[in-house]
Design a protein around this motif. Structure first.
Motif, PDB file in Angstrom:
ATOM      1  N   PHE A  28       0.789  -1.316  -0.042  1.00  0.00           N
ATOM      2  CA  PHE A  28       0.031   0.022  -0.114  1.00  0.00           C
ATOM      3  C   PHE A  28       0.713   1.275  -0.210  1.00  0.00           C
ATOM      4  CE2 PHE A  28      -2.761  -3.243   1.680  1.00  0.00           C
ATOM      5  CZ  PHE A  28      -3.946  -3.194   0.986  1.00  0.00           C
ATOM      6  N   LYS A  29       2.127   1.068   0.566  1.00  0.00           N
ATOM      7  CA  LYS A  29       2.936   2.327   0.675  1.00  0.00           C
ATOM      8  C   LYS A  29       3.303   2.517  -0.869  1.00  0.00           C
ATOM      9  CE  LYS A  29       7.441   4.015   2.562  1.00  0.00           C
ATOM     10  NZ  LYS A  29       8.438   3.655   3.515  1.00  0.00           N
ATOM     11  N   ASP A  30       3.732   1.558  -1.621  1.00  0.00           N
ATOM     12  CA  ASP A  30       4.109   1.858  -3.108  1.00  0.00           C
ATOM     13  C   ASP A  30       2.943   2.358  -4.036  1.00  0.00           C
ATOM     14  OD1 ASP A  30       6.664   0.572  -2.122  1.00  0.00           O
ATOM     15  OD2 ASP A  30       6.084  -1.223  -2.832  1.00  0.00           O
ATOM     16  N   PHE A  31       1.906   1.900  -3.483  1.00  0.00           N
ATOM     17  CA  PHE A  31       0.814   2.307  -4.432  1.00  0.00           C
ATOM     18  C   PHE A  31      -0.231   3.224  -3.399  1.00  0.00           C
ATOM     19  CE2 PHE A  31       2.306  -1.640  -6.281  1.00  0.00           C
ATOM     20  CZ  PHE A  31       2.526  -1.292  -7.431  1.00  0.00           C
ATOM     21  N   MET A  32       0.145   4.154  -2.649  1.00  0.00           N
ATOM     22  CA  MET A  32      -0.448   4.838  -1.917  1.00  0.00           C
ATOM     23  C   MET A  32      -1.623   5.771  -2.381  1.00  0.00           C
ATOM     24  SD  MET A  32       0.819   7.436   1.123  1.00  0.00           S
ATOM     25  CE  MET A  32       1.578   8.666  -0.046  1.00  0.00           C
ATOM     26  N   TYR A  33      -1.157   6.448  -3.493  1.00  0.00           N
ATOM     27  CA  TYR A  33      -2.248   7.499  -4.092  1.00  0.00           C
ATOM     28  C   TYR A  33      -3.110   6.796  -4.986  1.00  0.00           C
ATOM     29  CZ  TYR A  33       0.824  11.079  -2.214  1.00  0.00           C
ATOM     30  OH  TYR A  33       1.452  11.963  -1.391  1.00  0.00           O
ATOM     31  N   PRO A  34      -2.880   5.768  -5.760  1.00  0.00           N
ATOM     32  CA  PRO A  34      -3.779   5.021  -6.431  1.00  0.00           C
ATOM     33  C   PRO A  34      -4.998   4.304  -5.527  1.00  0.00           C
ATOM     34  CG  PRO A  34      -1.956   4.608  -7.608  1.00  0.00           C
ATOM     35  CD  PRO A  34      -1.436   5.284  -6.250  1.00  0.00           C
ATOM     36  N   VAL A  35      -4.429   3.692  -4.347  1.00  0.00           N
ATOM     37  CA  VAL A  35      -5.206   3.038  -3.486  1.00  0.00           C
ATOM     38  C   VAL A  35      -6.072   4.067  -2.859  1.00  0.00           C
ATOM     39  CG1 VAL A  35      -5.347   1.663  -1.299  1.00  0.00           C
ATOM     40  CG2 VAL A  35      -3.843   1.143  -2.972  1.00  0.00           C
ATOM     41  N   LEU A  90      -8.959   5.999   4.679  1.00  0.00           N
ATOM     42  CA  LEU A  90      -8.309   7.117   3.911  1.00  0.00           C
ATOM     43  C   LEU A  90      -7.568   7.757   4.707  1.00  0.00           C
ATOM     44  CD1 LEU A  90     -11.976   7.981   2.210  1.00  0.00           C
ATOM     45  CD2 LEU A  90      -9.757   6.968   1.204  1.00  0.00           C
ATOM     46  N   ILE A  91      -7.810   8.217   5.874  1.00  0.00           N
ATOM     47  CA  ILE A  91      -6.907   9.053   6.701  1.00  0.00           C
ATOM     48  C   ILE A  91      -5.576   8.024   6.893  1.00  0.00           C
ATOM     49  CG2 ILE A  91      -6.855  10.121   8.902  1.00  0.00           C
ATOM     50  CD1 ILE A  91      -9.770  10.470   8.802  1.00  0.00           C
ATOM     51  N   ASP A  92      -5.805   7.097   7.138  1.00  0.00           N
ATOM     52  CA  ASP A  92      -4.479   6.233   7.724  1.00  0.00           C
ATOM     53  C   ASP A  92      -3.648   5.924   6.454  1.00  0.00           C
ATOM     54  OD1 ASP A  92      -5.086   6.058  10.277  1.00  0.00           O
ATOM     55  OD2 ASP A  92      -5.971   4.081  10.261  1.00  0.00           O
ATOM     56  N   ILE A  93      -4.060   6.005   5.092  1.00  0.00           N
ATOM     57  CA  ILE A  93      -3.015   5.912   3.934  1.00  0.00           C
ATOM     58  C   ILE A  93      -2.365   7.075   3.998  1.00  0.00           C
ATOM     59  CG2 ILE A  93      -3.377   6.082   1.563  1.00  0.00           C
ATOM     60  CD1 ILE A  93      -5.782   4.407   1.562  1.00  0.00           C
ATOM     61  N   LEU A  94      -2.482   8.174   4.123  1.00  0.00           N
ATOM     62  CA  LEU A  94      -1.658   9.424   4.096  1.00  0.00           C
ATOM     63  C   LEU A  94      -0.930   9.590   5.249  1.00  0.00           C
ATOM     64  CD1 LEU A  94      -4.490  11.715   2.588  1.00  0.00           C
ATOM     65  CD2 LEU A  94      -2.712  10.114   1.300  1.00  0.00           C
ATOM     66  N   SER A  98       4.088   5.212  11.716  1.00  0.00           N
ATOM     67  CA  SER A  98       4.210   5.439  13.218  1.00  0.00           C
ATOM     68  C   SER A  98       3.149   6.150  13.906  1.00  0.00           C
ATOM     69  CB  SER A  98       5.475   6.396  13.549  1.00  0.00           C
ATOM     70  OG  SER A  98       5.450   7.429  12.812  1.00  0.00           O
ATOM     71  N   GLU A  99       2.608   6.894  12.949  1.00  0.00           N
ATOM     72  CA  GLU A  99       0.989   7.603  13.537  1.00  0.00           C
ATOM     73  C   GLU A  99      -0.476   6.733  13.095  1.00  0.00           C
ATOM     74  OE1 GLU A  99       0.909  11.525  11.772  1.00  0.00           O
ATOM     75  OE2 GLU A  99       3.128  11.931  12.133  1.00  0.00           O
ATOM     76  N   ARG A 100      -0.122   5.513  12.593  1.00  0.00           N
ATOM     77  CA  ARG A 100      -1.184   4.920  12.437  1.00  0.00           C
ATOM     78  C   ARG A 100      -1.760   4.094  13.861  1.00  0.00           C
ATOM     79  NH1 ARG A 100       1.335   2.867   6.871  1.00  0.00           N
ATOM     80  NH2 ARG A 100       0.315   4.391   5.420  1.00  0.00           N
ATOM     81  N   ILE A 101      -2.191   5.079  14.598  1.00  0.00           N
ATOM     82  CA  ILE A 101      -2.404   4.671  15.889  1.00  0.00           C
ATOM     83  C   ILE A 101      -4.107   4.783  16.060  1.00  0.00           C
ATOM     84  CG2 ILE A 101      -2.214   5.202  18.390  1.00  0.00           C
ATOM     85  CD1 ILE A 101       0.088   4.253  17.205  1.00  0.00           C
ATOM     86  N   ILE A 102      -4.906   3.648  16.741  1.00  0.00           N
ATOM     87  CA  ILE A 102      -6.067   3.757  16.995  1.00  0.00           C
ATOM     88  C   ILE A 102      -6.378   3.514  18.253  1.00  0.00           C
ATOM     89  CG2 ILE A 102      -6.296   1.423  16.581  1.00  0.00           C
ATOM     90  CD1 ILE A 102      -9.109   2.000  15.304  1.00  0.00           C
TER      91      ILE A 102
END
Length: 323
Positions: A28-35, A90-94, A98-102
């Protein structure tokens, strides 16, 4: 404060952390914007299409029939199920990893919503199969059997059974103490939550397996039974109008059900192959996106009543000739 008390507080925080880390894939990091764009436009379409169908069924009194009112429930379920999951994705993709905390409580809500979405989809489709069975096999008694009172009972049962089953599922998980903080998924589910515990999860596994078997057995069994009886009636009947109606309404319902079933079975199957975790994560997203996107298209385009309403709506918006 005594040292033992400090140690106990540290242990409580360590073993029951209020925040959790979501594990994403490098794919998903490699295709962040298309995803991101795929999810954004898919979510936009799901909300607009399902809300539009739900609105049409709600305001058009000619659509206040069991089949359409049950489909209204399916549209509402699709909206709720995706609104809890997709905006967060959508928020987590961007965000940086380290900030993908829930928070733990948000994670529980996500897990509850995910399983409610799946379970309610099955229970509503089971009731829709029963509705089609009565309409085709007992047309003279349809109005009596599928009365408003019966429709309300069936609708409440569809949501109520799902709520109780999923409530027990998550209740068994919430009771566990947690010693890990990494959610090995893009969003929270019951399995992802109870895997955070270092306690015995035997009961969770047994109930989870029983829950899945009962749901899928009941769902598939009801479809096979109703469609077998419908097929027998159609083959023995020489009524072309009845057979045409059965083919149209049943094929639509069956396609929607098969899409849901295959999507769910794909995730269950991929859980057995840890080496395909990246594939499973992507399929888990599609499980929410594909059925919810196709449902309004399949039902909306197949229904002449909905098409008629839309044609009237667009005709009324035609520009009047100038004088």
């Amino acid at each position: 404060m005594p040292p033992t008390a400090v140690t106990r507080l540290m242990e409580n925080y360590t073993y029951n952390s209020p925040t959790l880390q979501l594990e994403w894939s490098n794919v998903f990091k490699d295709f962040m914007y298309p995803v991101f764009l795929f999810l954004f436009f898919s979510y936009l379409f799901i909300i607009v299409a399902n809300a539009g169908i739900a609105f049409i069924v709600f305001i058009d009194k000619t659509l206040h029939q069991p089949m359409y009112l049950l489909f209204w429930n399916l549209s509402i379920n699709d909206i709720l199920g995706n609104s809890i999951i997709v905006p967060r994705l959508l928020i987590d993709i961007l965000r940086p990893s380290s900030e993908r905390i829930i928070s733990y409580y948000e994670c529980v809500v996500q897990a509850f919503t995910t399983h409610m979405f799946s379970t309610t989809s099955h229970t509503v489709l089971m009731i829709m199969a029963f509705d089609r069975y009565v309409a085709i096999c007992s047309p003279l008694h349809y109005a009596t059997i599928m009365s408003n009172k019966m429709l309300i009972k069936l609708t409440v049962s569809a949501w109520g059974v799902a709520f109780v089953l999923v409530g027990i599922l998550l209740g068994l998980t919430i009771r566990l103490n947690r010693c890990r903080t990494l959610i090995k998924s893009l969003y929270c589910s019951n399995a992802a939550l109870f895997k955070l515990s270092c306690e015995s999860v035997f009961i969770n596994n047994v109930y989870g397996l029983t829950f899945t078997v009962v749901l899928f057995t009941g769902s598939i069994g009801s479809m096979v039974l109703t469609y077998t009886k419908i097929t027998v009636v159609c083959l023995t009947s020489k009524n072309k109008s009845l057979n045409s109606k059965a083919l149209k309404t049943c094929s639509t319902h069956l396609v929607v059900y098969l899409i849901l079933l295959l999507s769910g079975m794909s995730i269950i199957t991929l859980h057995r192959f840890p080496q395909l975790s990246d594939t499973r994560k992507f399929v888990a997203i599609l499980y929410h996106i594909i059925p919810s996107s196709l449902n309004p298209i399949i039902y909306g385009m197949q229904s002449k009543e909905i098409r008629r309403f839309l044609s009237k709506l667009f005709d009324s918006k035609k520009v009047l000739p100038s004088f």
